[in-house]
Design an enzyme around this catalytic site. Structure first.
Site, short mmCIF file in Angstrom:
data_model
loop_
_atom_site.label_atom_id
_atom_site.label_comp_id
_atom_site.label_asym_id
_atom_site.label_seq_id
_atom_site.Cartn_x
_atom_site.Cartn_y
_atom_site.Cartn_z
N PHE A 119 42.51 45.15 93.03
CA PHE A 119 43.85 44.65 93.31
C PHE A 119 43.83 43.87 94.62
CE2 PHE A 119 48.30 45.26 91.95
CZ PHE A 119 48.09 45.58 90.63
N GLN A 241 59.04 40.92 100.18
CA GLN A 241 57.84 40.45 99.48
C GLN A 241 58.20 39.57 98.29
OE1 GLN A 241 54.90 43.23 97.24
NE2 GLN A 241 53.84 42.32 98.98
N HIS A 243 56.58 38.26 95.11
CA HIS A 243 55.40 38.49 94.28
C HIS A 243 54.91 37.15 93.76
CE1 HIS A 243 52.69 39.97 91.22
NE2 HIS A 243 52.89 41.20 91.63
N LEU A 253 58.28 40.12 86.04
CA LEU A 253 57.00 40.33 86.73
C LEU A 253 55.79 40.23 85.80
CD1 LEU A 253 55.44 41.41 89.29
CD2 LEU A 253 55.82 43.69 88.36
N GLU A 256 49.78 41.80 89.27
CA GLU A 256 48.59 41.34 89.99
C GLU A 256 47.32 41.86 89.31
OE1 GLU A 256 49.25 41.57 94.23
OE2 GLU A 256 47.34 42.60 94.44
N ARG A 287 49.55 39.54 98.96
CA ARG A 287 50.60 38.84 98.22
C ARG A 287 51.28 37.75 99.05
NH1 ARG A 287 53.21 43.92 94.89
NH2 ARG A 287 51.54 43.99 93.35
N HIS A 354 60.43 40.51 95.15
CA HIS A 354 59.88 41.64 94.43
C HIS A 354 60.08 42.97 95.14
CE1 HIS A 354 57.17 43.77 91.77
NE2 HIS A 354 56.34 44.07 92.74
N ARG A 399 53.46 44.38 101.93
CA ARG A 399 52.91 45.51 101.19
C ARG A 399 51.74 45.06 100.33
NH1 ARG A 399 53.40 47.37 96.12
NH2 ARG A 399 55.26 46.23 95.49
#
Lengths: 588, 231
Positions: A119, A241, A243, A253, A256, A287, A354, A399
């Protein structure tokens, strides 16, 4: 006429991952707990998490919580509190194992252990790489599997849920201790005072302050609105954030995990542009870095489509078998919301709001802390928070993917434990103040009696546009100043919303009006905090202050509703047992 | 596009009625929920549940042109106008498109929908082979939207006694889990003329499931397990 009163040891507001995890600690300790939720628990937004939960299980190769901690601190652009980050990364493996024991249907390796995928921002060897496979997942439905597992475990523990009850306001006594909430039963419109010894907020995010968001309709920052009306500040609200991969146009969404499994981004020239922005991590950079790169490509005319307004996420080279086994939900979403089958064609994506890094200030035990005299972090007795609504702060300015689920498991549990401890020390209910419920009554009467007001839909749209336009991926000084002025106008309009529907029965118009009261606090906090922070850090990227400024801005913002003022407090640079990770230039 | 929507507010209506709404679709109106959101902006008294708007939370199940489905993943392009919208059949209506789902959840809870394993928990995860884990696919993805159970005639007649397709799918999700140790108690709990055997394989559940799951197949497997246990 006063509202009816029901007494519990503790009230938990919210039944997503964090609320359910906290509830288990209380139920299993034998506490009398009421869990209030606007929706049936499995409809909470944790259900939409896709790619996985981060924990250094080392099932796929070498890994350690120290590396996870390093990545999280670096990902936070050094704004995260290192004691809380250490606590989260150290506890993460235990929390995930525990969840597996509860019945979580994790994907498996051939040896029967939990499968983990790579990730963004998760590396081996203190950021040096190669990428670490740290994200424990159930296909691309990890949040769904987790939320249902946690709910099921609560069914086993006989947790007392109040389903479709919306909390409205916090009740504090003269000393400031939290001793209950007012809440409305949506089916009947009845308002009740939940009188308790402790209150725990786990109300999730507030992504609905933006016009384009991956968030569910229910993500209206209710806990944040409630505590800010009760005199408690909100921390680091400028950090939102975006995304990288929301479906263009729809906002839905795309995990990721697609890039974790080997997918990558292309501009209109077919160039894998992340190689230019992040030579090492490429598409698996943090991100904020990927979202900015995408926005830059689009801004510079290298976007795709007729409007050049998106980029493409390519994954067809992964093959149908892998896509079907590891990313089946993505295929479904792409077909439904983008009209493409990713087995053949790339998915059009844009950075989309996000996650809220900021929230209700807490320490790593989930206790809410606020300035009191000289103490910037005095514990607010009886008040706890966990999950996205809380700011521990483990995410700082940005994050990492997978850390939201880690956060809600670890801090859901720790806040639950802290609440149990608090209840042992505080065995009696404090008396309700004479004016308990008065704020709620004023709000409801104002709404019921409003004439010549504006519709909630209109004012809500103005709020979302104000945030979208002035507080996006890139931030400009004039827009931020403008945004603060605009949101102050919107605030005046929020105070004059009018609903046509006056029914007592399941009045969703009233619910939406009450949600708007919470959204406005979140939006105001975000714009005021963003305008004031004169640096670029993590997700807060200013055109006029392009660099991170540790000398002046290595500190947390605290926004107070009263007087719309800001205060600041230091970042915790000292971990609990590990060594401090000193700030340095952040590259991927 | 024309919508004919079931309306009933017990606070003011003596009985249910149908209300028509005509809206001009915009290019951004992709799914039925987009249209309903626009209608609610015109008439804020229209009540429905909705949350994730991507088909994972299970809030906005309703009866769409005679068939149960989720408004958020039902493309407008595929709907015949006028679009008839009614609450899920067979459950008491609270208001408009909102039904009382207590009976549905009661049945779900009745199958003890949680893993039972009384052995002391190991320090690591309980191992499960990929093949054993595969047994849970097609089961754990249920979103509890109730499209299936409220399309099932057996559930309509006996919602208090028949577990219904959603509950039975979850019952099998735990029967199929190699980590669960409660197989015989789970089967005892279902061996009943109503709880399991009211399923007559009508398969409406399969037809409407917005997640493409197959409760009838799961129910068949439970029946197989009961048969095997007898011999």
């Amino acid at each position: 006429m006063s509202y009816p009163i029901r007494k519990f040891d503790a009230v938990i507001v919210g039944a997503g991952g964090a609320g359910l995890r906290a509830a288990l600690q209380l139920s299993e300790a034998g506490c009398k707990v009421a869990v209030l939720s606007k929706v049936f628990p499995t409809r909470s937004h944790t259900v939409a998490a896709q790619g996985g939960v981060g924990a250094a299980l080392a099932n796929m190769g070498e890994d350690s919580w120290h590396w996870h901690m390093y990545d999280t601190v670096k990902g936070s652009d050094w704004l995260g509190d290192q004691d809380a980050i250490e606590f989260m990364c150290r506890e993460a493996p235990k929390s995930v194992i525990e969840l597996e024991h509860f019945g979580m249907p994790f994907d498996r390796n051939d040896n029967g252990s939990v499968y983990q995928r790579p990730f963004g921002g998760h590396m081996q060897n203190f950021g040096a790489g190669p990428p670490s496979q740290r994200s424990c997942c159930a296909a691309d439905r990890t949040g769904h599997a987790m939320l249902h597992t946690l709910y099921q475990r609560n069914v086993r523990s006989n947790t007392h849920f109040f389903v479709e009850w919306m909390a409205l306001d916090l009740i504090r006594d003269e000393s400031g201790q939290a001793i209950g909430v007012t809440a409305m039963e949506m089916e009947t419109g009845e308002v009740v005072i939940f009188h308790s010894k402790a209150v725990l907020f786990a109300t999730g995010g507030a992504g609905r302050v933006y016009a384009s968001s991956t968030n569910a309709f229910i993500n209206t920052g209710d806990g944040l609105g409630i505590v800010s009306r009760a005199g408690i500040p909100l921390e680091d609200m400028e950090f939102w954030q975006f995304h990288p991969t929301g479906v263009s146009g729809a906002g839905v969404l795309i995990t990721e995990g697609v890039r974790g499994e080997g997918g990558y981004l292309l501009n209109k020239d077919g160039e894998r542009f992340m190689e230019r922005y992040a030579p090492n991590a490429k598409d698996l950079a943090s991100r904020d870095v990927v979202a900015r790169a995408m926005a830059t490509e689009i801004k510079d005319g290298r976007g795709c489509g007729d409007e050049s307004d998106h980029v493409l996420l390519k994954l067809d080279h992964l093959g149908e078998d892998l896509i079907e086994s590891k990313l089946p939900g993505i295929r479904e979403i792409a077909k439904k919301f983008a009209n493409v089958d990713p087995v053949k064609d790339p998915i059009p994506v844009v950075p989309t709001c996000h996650y809220m890094m900021g929230g209700i200030p807490t320490n790593y035990r989930g206790e809410v802390v606020a300035p009191n005299g000289d103490d910037k972090e005095a514990i607010v007795p009886g008040l706890f928070a966990a999950g996205e609504c809380a700011c521990a702060s483990v995410h700082g300015a940005n994050r990492l993917g997978t850390n939201s689920l880690t956060d809600l498991l670890v801090f859901g549990k720790s806040s639950g434990n802290s609440t149990v401890e608090f209840l042992k020390q505080n065995v009696t209910h404090k008396d309700l103040p004479r004016d308990a419920g008065e704020l709620t009554r004023e709000r409801l009467e104002r709404l019921n009696n409003q004439t010549n007001g504006e519709s909630v839909a209109e004012v809500g749209a103005a709020l979302r546009q104000t945030m979208q336009k002035n507080c996006g991926v890139f931030r400009f000084p004039d827009l931020l100043v403008n945004g603060v002025a605009e949101i102050q106008e919107v605030e005046q309009r929020v105070m004059r919303t009018e609903i046509g529907d006056k029914s007592k029965v399941f009045n969703t118009a009233r619910i939406e009006a009450l949600e708007l009261d919470n959204l406005i606090e979140v939006a105001m906090a975000s714009l005021v905090s963003a305008e004031a922070r004169k640096e670029s850090r993590g997700a807060h990227d200013r055109a006029d202050y392009a660099e991170r400024d540790d000398q002046n801005w290595l500190k947390h913002s605290l926004w107070f509703k009263e007087e719309n003022r800001l205060d600041y407090k230091p970042v915790h640079m000292d971990p609990l047992t590990a060594e401090t990770i000193e700030p340095k230039v952040r590259t991927y | 596009m024309l919508f004919r929507i079931y309306r009933y507010d017990p606070d003011k209506d003596a009985k249910p009625y149908t209300k028509e709404y005509e809206i001009e679709l915009r290019s951004t109106d992709r799914m039925l929920l987009d249209a309903l959101t626009r209608i609610k902006e015109m008439d804020d008294s229209l009540s429905l549940r909705r949350s994730c708007r991507e088909g994972v939370c299970g809030s906005d199940a309703m009866n769409i042109n005679g068939k149960n489905g989720l408004a958020c993943i039902t493309p407008l392009a595929g709907l015949k106008s006028p679009v008839d919208l009614r609450p899920l059949p067979g459950l008491p209506v609270i208001r408009d498109l909102i039904v009382d789902m207590s009976q549905f959840f009661k049945q779900y809870h009745s199958v003890k929908p949680y893993l039972v394993n009384e052995e002391p928990a190991p320090d690591t995860e309980r191992l499960q082979s990929p093949k054993d884990r595969d047994q849970l696919d097609g089961l754990y993805e249920c979103i509890l939207c109730a499209c299936c159970s409220t399309s099932c005639p057996s559930f309509w007649w006996n919602p208090d006694k028949f577990v219904g397709p959603a509950g039975l799918l979850q019952a099998y999700r735990f029967l199929a889990d190699s980590r669960d140790q409660s197989t015989s108690q789970r089967l005892d709990n279902l061996e009943d003329p109503y709880r399991l055997f009211r399923c007559h394989s009508i398969m409406n559940c399969v037809d409407v499931c917005p997640k493409g799951l197959n409760p009838t197949k799961a129910i068949g497997k439970i029946k197989d397990m009961l048969v095997k246990r007898m011999v």
